[in-house]
Write a protein that holds these residues in place. Structure first.
Motif, PDB file in Angstrom:
ATOM      1  N   LEU A   1       0.837  -1.207   0.000  1.00 47.19           N
ATOM      2  CA  LEU A   1       0.000   0.000   0.000  1.00 47.19           C
ATOM      3  C   LEU A   1       0.869   1.252   0.000  1.00 47.19           C
ATOM      4  CD1 LEU A   1      -2.865  -0.984   2.461  1.00 47.19           C
ATOM      5  CD2 LEU A   1      -3.056  -0.576  -0.004  1.00 47.19           C
ATOM      6  N   TYR A   2       1.938   1.249   0.813  1.00 46.14           N
ATOM      7  CA  TYR A   2       2.861   2.390   0.842  1.00 46.14           C
ATOM      8  C   TYR A   2       3.515   2.591  -0.527  1.00 46.14           C
ATOM      9  CZ  TYR A   2       7.324   4.718   1.209  1.00 46.14           C
ATOM     10  OH  TYR A   2       8.392   5.534   0.966  1.00 46.14           O
ATOM     11  N   LEU A   3       3.981   1.497  -1.132  1.00 47.22           N
ATOM     12  CA  LEU A   3       4.636   1.609  -2.436  1.00 47.22           C
ATOM     13  C   LEU A   3       3.667   2.126  -3.497  1.00 47.22           C
ATOM     14  CD1 LEU A   3       6.771  -1.659  -2.415  1.00 47.22           C
ATOM     15  CD2 LEU A   3       7.607   0.690  -2.187  1.00 47.22           C
ATOM     16  N   ASN A   4       2.439   1.663  -3.457  1.00 46.21           N
ATOM     17  CA  ASN A   4       1.432   2.135  -4.400  1.00 46.21           C
ATOM     18  C   ASN A   4       1.146   3.616  -4.194  1.00 46.21           C
ATOM     19  OD1 ASN A   4      -0.613   1.729  -6.466  1.00 46.21           O
ATOM     20  ND2 ASN A   4      -2.067   2.070  -4.802  1.00 46.21           N
ATOM     21  N   ARG A   5       1.000   4.027  -2.949  1.00 48.30           N
ATOM     22  CA  ARG A   5       0.742   5.449  -2.643  1.00 48.30           C
ATOM     23  C   ARG A   5       1.900   6.334  -3.096  1.00 48.30           C
ATOM     24  NH1 ARG A   5       1.570   8.616   2.194  1.00 48.30           N
ATOM     25  NH2 ARG A   5       0.171  10.394   2.126  1.00 48.30           N
ATOM     26  N   THR A   6       3.116   5.879  -2.847  1.00 49.87           N
ATOM     27  CA  THR A   6       4.293   6.645  -3.263  1.00 49.87           C
ATOM     28  C   THR A   6       4.369   6.729  -4.784  1.00 49.87           C
ATOM     29  OG1 THR A   6       5.457   5.918  -1.282  1.00 49.87           O
ATOM     30  CG2 THR A   6       6.793   6.840  -3.056  1.00 49.87           C
ATOM     31  N   TYR A   7       4.109   5.627  -5.467  1.00 54.46           N
ATOM     32  CA  TYR A   7       4.132   5.624  -6.924  1.00 54.46           C
ATOM     33  C   TYR A   7       3.073   6.581  -7.476  1.00 54.46           C
ATOM     34  CZ  TYR A   7       3.449   4.205 -11.723  1.00 54.46           C
ATOM     35  OH  TYR A   7       3.301   4.228 -13.089  1.00 54.46           O
ATOM     36  N   LEU A   8       1.878   6.542  -6.922  1.00 50.63           N
ATOM     37  CA  LEU A   8       0.821   7.444  -7.389  1.00 50.63           C
ATOM     38  C   LEU A   8       1.176   8.907  -7.132  1.00 50.63           C
ATOM     39  CD1 LEU A   8      -2.379   5.455  -6.367  1.00 50.63           C
ATOM     40  CD2 LEU A   8      -1.380   5.720  -8.653  1.00 50.63           C
ATOM     41  N   SER A   9       1.836   9.184  -6.022  1.00 49.73           N
ATOM     42  CA  SER A   9       2.259  10.565  -5.770  1.00 49.73           C
ATOM     43  C   SER A   9       3.369  10.972  -6.733  1.00 49.73           C
ATOM     44  CB  SER A   9       2.690  10.763  -4.321  1.00 49.73           C
ATOM     45  OG  SER A   9       3.959  10.219  -4.080  1.00 49.73           O
ATOM     46  N   LEU A  10       4.217  10.036  -7.136  1.00 49.00           N
ATOM     47  CA  LEU A  10       5.240  10.335  -8.147  1.00 49.00           C
ATOM     48  C   LEU A  10       4.577  10.682  -9.478  1.00 49.00           C
ATOM     49  CD1 LEU A  10       7.922   7.566  -7.555  1.00 49.00           C
ATOM     50  CD2 LEU A  10       8.160   9.994  -7.103  1.00 49.00           C
ATOM     51  N   LEU A  11       3.510   9.968  -9.808  1.00 49.68           N
ATOM     52  CA  LEU A  11       2.807  10.240 -11.061  1.00 49.68           C
ATOM     53  C   LEU A  11       2.186  11.633 -11.086  1.00 49.68           C
ATOM     54  CD1 LEU A  11       0.943   6.910 -11.858  1.00 49.68           C
ATOM     55  CD2 LEU A  11       2.909   7.869 -13.043  1.00 49.68           C
ATOM     56  N   THR A  12       1.681  12.079  -9.939  1.00 46.81           N
ATOM     57  CA  THR A  12       0.991  13.371  -9.901  1.00 46.81           C
ATOM     58  C   THR A  12       1.931  14.528  -9.601  1.00 46.81           C
ATOM     59  OG1 THR A  12       0.393  13.041  -7.574  1.00 46.81           O
ATOM     60  CG2 THR A  12      -1.197  12.346  -9.237  1.00 46.81           C
ATOM     61  N   ALA A  13       3.018  14.261  -8.866  1.00 52.75           N
ATOM     62  CA  ALA A  13       3.911  15.349  -8.465  1.00 52.75           C
ATOM     63  C   ALA A  13       5.080  15.556  -9.422  1.00 52.75           C
ATOM     64  CB  ALA A  13       4.447  15.100  -7.057  1.00 52.75           C
ATOM     65  N   GLY A  14       5.334  14.627 -10.312  1.00 57.73           N
ATOM     66  CA  GLY A  14       6.450  14.769 -11.233  1.00 57.73           C
ATOM     67  C   GLY A  14       7.716  14.148 -10.691  1.00 57.73           C
ATOM     68  N   PRO A  15       8.884  14.585 -11.175  1.00 61.74           N
ATOM     69  CA  PRO A  15      10.163  13.997 -10.771  1.00 61.74           C
ATOM     70  C   PRO A  15      10.350  14.014  -9.257  1.00 61.74           C
ATOM     71  CG  PRO A  15      10.482  15.428 -12.638  1.00 61.74           C
ATOM     72  CD  PRO A  15       9.063  15.617 -12.187  1.00 61.74           C
ATOM     73  N   ALA A  16      10.914  12.953  -8.751  1.00 58.10           N
ATOM     74  CA  ALA A  16      11.052  12.770  -7.310  1.00 58.10           C
ATOM     75  C   ALA A  16      12.410  13.234  -6.812  1.00 58.10           C
ATOM     76  CB  ALA A  16      10.863  11.310  -6.963  1.00 58.10           C
ATOM     77  N   ASP A  17      12.460  13.542  -5.512  1.00 54.81           N
ATOM     78  CA  ASP A  17      13.734  13.880  -4.879  1.00 54.81           C
ATOM     79  C   ASP A  17      14.428  12.587  -4.426  1.00 54.81           C
ATOM     80  OD1 ASP A  17      12.958  13.159  -2.124  1.00 54.81           O
ATOM     81  OD2 ASP A  17      11.609  14.874  -2.284  1.00 54.81           O
TER      82      ASP A  17
END
Length: 122
Positions: free
Chosen positions: A74-90
């Motif tokens: 669930l955490y990995l899915n949430r993080t992936y979805l936030s990467l999709l909406t927020a753009g490039p990750a830190d």
């Protein structure tokens, strides 16, 4: 029981696959991501056995359980979805994401051993 080298190899393999996928999606732009991802996934792949050392056949408790595996996914899915909406990750987000992916690879490998994973592990 699966060995430490096998867990690290699986974690690093998962990180290469994920990096390729994230680069294709345009979510990873920094060249510093590769060493961070590889180190994080390798650490994540051995972390369950550092938290709950394999002293005997019944060492698998909560951090080796199906419940923890589900929470991690669930955490990995949430993080992936936030990467999709927020753009490039830190780098921190990527490091945690890949550590979680390495941890998940560890649990997936352990699930296929004869001992399997406990449901809750309490």
């Amino acid at each position: 029981m699966t060995g430490r080298k096998t867990h690290i190899t699986a974690g690093v393999l998962i990180s290469f696959i994920l990096i390729w996928y994230l680069v294709q999606k345009g979510l990873v732009l920094s060249p510093m991501i590769l060493p961070i991802a590889l180190a994080s996934s390798a650490l994540g792949a051995v972390l369950p056995d550092l938290i709950e050392p394999p002293r005997n056949r019944r060492h698998r408790k909560f951090f080796h359980s199906l419940l923890f595996f589900a929470l991690l996914l669930l955490y990995l899915n949430r993080t992936y979805l936030s990467l999709l909406t927020a753009g490039p990750a830190d780098e921190v987000t990527i490091g945690l994401f890949f550590a979680g992916a390495g941890y998940a690879s560890h649990l997936a490998l352990d699930a296929f051993t004869p001992a399997g994973l406990p449901v809750v592990g309490l």
